[in-house]
Design a protein around this motif. Structure first.
Motif, short mmCIF file in Angstrom:
data_model
loop_
_atom_site.label_atom_id
_atom_site.label_comp_id
_atom_site.label_asym_id
_atom_site.label_seq_id
_atom_site.Cartn_x
_atom_site.Cartn_y
_atom_site.Cartn_z
N ILE A 31 44.16 43.54 44.89
CA ILE A 31 44.91 44.32 44.18
C ILE A 31 43.35 44.41 42.29
O ILE A 31 42.55 43.90 42.40
CB ILE A 31 45.55 42.77 43.47
N PHE A 32 43.21 45.68 41.83
CA PHE A 32 42.62 45.88 41.67
C PHE A 32 43.19 45.57 39.86
O PHE A 32 44.08 45.64 39.45
CB PHE A 32 42.22 47.51 41.26
N LEU A 33 41.92 44.90 39.09
CA LEU A 33 42.38 44.24 38.18
C LEU A 33 41.85 46.09 36.77
O LEU A 33 42.68 45.72 36.31
CB LEU A 33 40.72 43.74 37.63
N GLY A 34 41.01 46.51 37.27
CA GLY A 34 41.55 48.20 36.74
C GLY A 34 40.48 47.53 35.43
O GLY A 34 39.65 47.13 34.56
N PHE A 35 42.08 49.22 34.38
CA PHE A 35 41.32 48.64 33.06
C PHE A 35 42.79 47.30 31.77
O PHE A 35 42.94 48.32 31.02
CB PHE A 35 41.24 49.75 32.20
N SER A 36 42.48 46.70 32.97
CA SER A 36 43.77 46.22 32.45
C SER A 36 43.98 45.77 30.79
O SER A 36 44.17 45.45 30.26
CB SER A 36 44.60 44.62 33.93
N ARG A 37 42.21 45.07 30.97
CA ARG A 37 41.63 44.75 29.62
C ARG A 37 42.20 45.23 28.69
O ARG A 37 42.25 45.02 27.32
CB ARG A 37 40.27 44.23 29.49
N PHE A 38 41.78 46.81 29.13
CA PHE A 38 42.31 47.28 27.85
C PHE A 38 44.02 48.27 27.68
O PHE A 38 44.41 49.52 27.66
CB PHE A 38 41.27 49.23 27.83
N ALA A 48 51.41 52.67 36.82
CA ALA A 48 51.89 51.77 37.55
C ALA A 48 50.54 50.14 38.02
O ALA A 48 50.20 50.71 38.76
CB ALA A 48 52.58 52.32 38.65
N GLN A 49 50.69 49.63 37.41
CA GLN A 49 49.56 47.80 36.98
C GLN A 49 49.95 47.23 38.64
O GLN A 49 51.13 47.35 39.29
CB GLN A 49 49.16 47.20 35.87
N ASN A 50 48.91 46.72 38.63
CA ASN A 50 49.51 46.14 39.99
C ASN A 50 49.17 46.78 41.53
O ASN A 50 50.10 45.54 42.10
CB ASN A 50 49.98 44.85 39.92
N GLN A 51 48.76 47.65 41.54
CA GLN A 51 49.25 48.26 42.89
C GLN A 51 48.46 47.69 43.94
O GLN A 51 47.40 47.59 43.94
CB GLN A 51 49.04 49.57 42.85
N PRO A 52 48.54 47.12 45.34
CA PRO A 52 47.83 46.52 45.86
C PRO A 52 46.92 47.78 47.11
O PRO A 52 47.76 48.84 46.49
CB PRO A 52 48.51 45.77 46.98
N ILE A 53 45.84 47.35 47.69
CA ILE A 53 45.46 48.15 48.70
C ILE A 53 45.19 46.91 49.72
O ILE A 53 44.69 46.40 49.86
CB ILE A 53 44.41 49.36 47.81
N SER A 54 45.46 47.67 50.84
CA SER A 54 45.31 47.43 52.35
C SER A 54 43.43 46.87 52.59
O SER A 54 42.84 47.87 51.84
CB SER A 54 46.12 47.60 53.13
N ARG A 63 42.25 38.17 46.11
CA ARG A 63 42.65 39.73 46.57
C ARG A 63 42.27 40.36 44.54
O ARG A 63 43.07 41.51 44.93
CB ARG A 63 44.05 39.25 46.04
N VAL A 64 41.99 39.63 43.99
CA VAL A 64 41.87 40.69 42.68
C VAL A 64 40.29 41.06 42.38
O VAL A 64 39.30 40.24 42.62
CB VAL A 64 42.34 39.82 40.97
N VAL A 65 40.66 42.47 42.64
CA VAL A 65 38.96 42.80 43.02
C VAL A 65 39.13 43.40 40.82
O VAL A 65 39.97 43.81 40.23
CB VAL A 65 39.24 44.62 43.49
N GLY A 66 38.06 43.56 40.34
CA GLY A 66 37.50 43.31 39.09
C GLY A 66 37.08 44.37 38.72
O GLY A 66 36.28 45.52 38.69
N HIS A 67 37.82 45.20 39.59
CA HIS A 67 36.71 47.18 39.36
C HIS A 67 38.99 48.00 39.33
O HIS A 67 39.46 46.94 39.84
CB HIS A 67 36.41 47.18 40.42
N PHE A 68 37.92 49.97 39.34
CA PHE A 68 39.68 50.24 39.78
C PHE A 68 38.70 50.98 40.60
O PHE A 68 40.79 51.47 41.19
CB PHE A 68 39.54 50.91 38.71
N PHE A 69 38.08 50.52 41.64
CA PHE A 69 38.31 50.95 43.16
C PHE A 69 37.54 50.18 43.99
O PHE A 69 36.74 49.44 43.00
CB PHE A 69 37.70 52.51 42.97
N CYS A 70 37.40 49.94 45.53
CA CYS A 70 36.43 49.62 46.28
C CYS A 70 35.32 50.01 45.99
O CYS A 70 34.73 49.88 47.56
CB CYS A 70 37.58 49.62 47.82
N ASP A 71 34.21 49.42 44.79
CA ASP A 71 32.87 50.15 44.96
C ASP A 71 32.48 48.61 45.26
O ASP A 71 33.19 47.31 45.77
CB ASP A 71 32.95 49.76 43.46
#
Length: 309
Positions: free
Chosen positions: A13-20, A87-93, A171-179
């Motif tokens: 699950i991407f954390l993305g820009f959730s802090r903003f 749509a936040q917290n969308q998982p990626i396999s 499971r939580v990636v602190g980013h918005f894509f799989c870097d």
């Protein structure tokens, strides 16, 4: 325990820009506009180069390849990022994350070496103009393009394999894509060897192209300074200005993102850098080559005039 964790973590699950959170709609609109401009700009460049016979030269062949590669590069990352802002917290396999990282790394490295090839093209055009069309034949251009893409594929295979053979506990990636680095942090075990592999590959795919471009421009500038007329020097340098601008920004962002010390990493800095090299830099390519390149502007005017008439 490691084997159990490896099989249990099947998605991220991407954390993305959730802090903003309060600015996510604004970010969505801004990023969507920038992404639309990027797609439109690169599409216009590829179309104009394909349609206008005046641009059927090695220089513009490589430019169209760079524009196409930049378009695919953004397609790998930005649509999912935009979805995540709404749509936040969308998982990626796990497989999806592997695929995204593989194509992202492949295309990013391909872009690095395409810029190097474009620097070599400018070197031949200015330093050996009488043999330019012989040296930069269609066959050679295709071979150089395939070489850049082949290096991207090989390096991506090395990096992605080193990452996804790790066992993951989080499971939580602190980013918005799989870097690479954000995914590596999710591992259960010590990742020193993987970090070394990543750093060595990053050194190769950033410093080698930068070094080759630097050598090309030392030779180019040396040749330009020998041109007798000021008008001739100005014209010669004008053919390099757009490429040099893109090179400085592209390699500058890549160096800061992947060669800086690990201790200097912070979530906010990483997000800002990632936005720069995934959204701003791909937009820079069509903007610079459209506004600073006389031949592209003339071709665009011819196309517009033709359609109006």
């Amino acid at each position: 325990m490691q084997r159990k964790n490896l099989t249990e973590v099947t998605e991220f699950i991407f954390l993305g820009f959730s802090r903003f959170h309060e600015h996510q709609i604004t970010l969505f609109v801004v990023f969507l506009i920038l992404y639309t401009l990027t797609l439109a700009g690169n599409a216009i460049i590829v179309t104009i180069i394909h349609m206008d016979r005046h641009l059927h030269t090695p220089m513009y062949f490589f430019l169209s390849m760079l524009a196409s590669s930049e378009t695919m590069y953004t397609l790998v990352i930005i649509p999912r990022m935009l979805t995540g802002l709404i749509a936040q917290n969308q998982p990626i396999s796990l497989a999806g994350c592997t695929t995204q990282m593989f194509f992202f790394v492949t295309l990013a490295i391909n872009n690095c070496f395409l810029l190097t090839v474009m620097g070599y093209d400018r070197y031949v055009a200015i330093c050996n103009p009488l043999r330019y069309m012989v040296i930069m034949s269609k066959r050679v251009c295709v071979q150089l393009m395939c070489g850049a893409f082949g290096i991207g594929l090989a390096m991506a295979a090395v990096q992605v394999t080193s990452i996804f053979t790790l066992p993951f506990c989080h499971r939580v990636v602190g980013h918005f894509f799989c870097d690479i680095l954000p995914v590596m942090k999710l591992s259960c075990i010590d990742t020193t060897i993987n970090e070394i592999i990543n750093f060595v590959v990053s050194l190769f795919v950033i410093l080698v192209p930068m070094g080759l471009v630097f050598i090309s421009y030392v030779l180019i500038i040396s040749t330009i300074l020998k041109i007798a007329s000021a008008e001739g020097r100005k014209k010669a340098f004008a053919t390099c200005a757009s490429h040099l601008t893109v090179v400085i920004v592209h390699y500058g962002c890549a160096s800061i993102a992947y060669l800086k010390p690990k201790s200097e990493n912070s979530v906010e800095q990483d997000l800002l850098l990632s936005v720069t090299y995934t959204i701003v830099t791909p937009l820079l390519n069509p903007v610079v080559y459209s506004l600073r390149n006389k031949e592209v502007k003339e071709a665009l005017c011819r196309a517009v005039s033709k359609n109006i008439s």
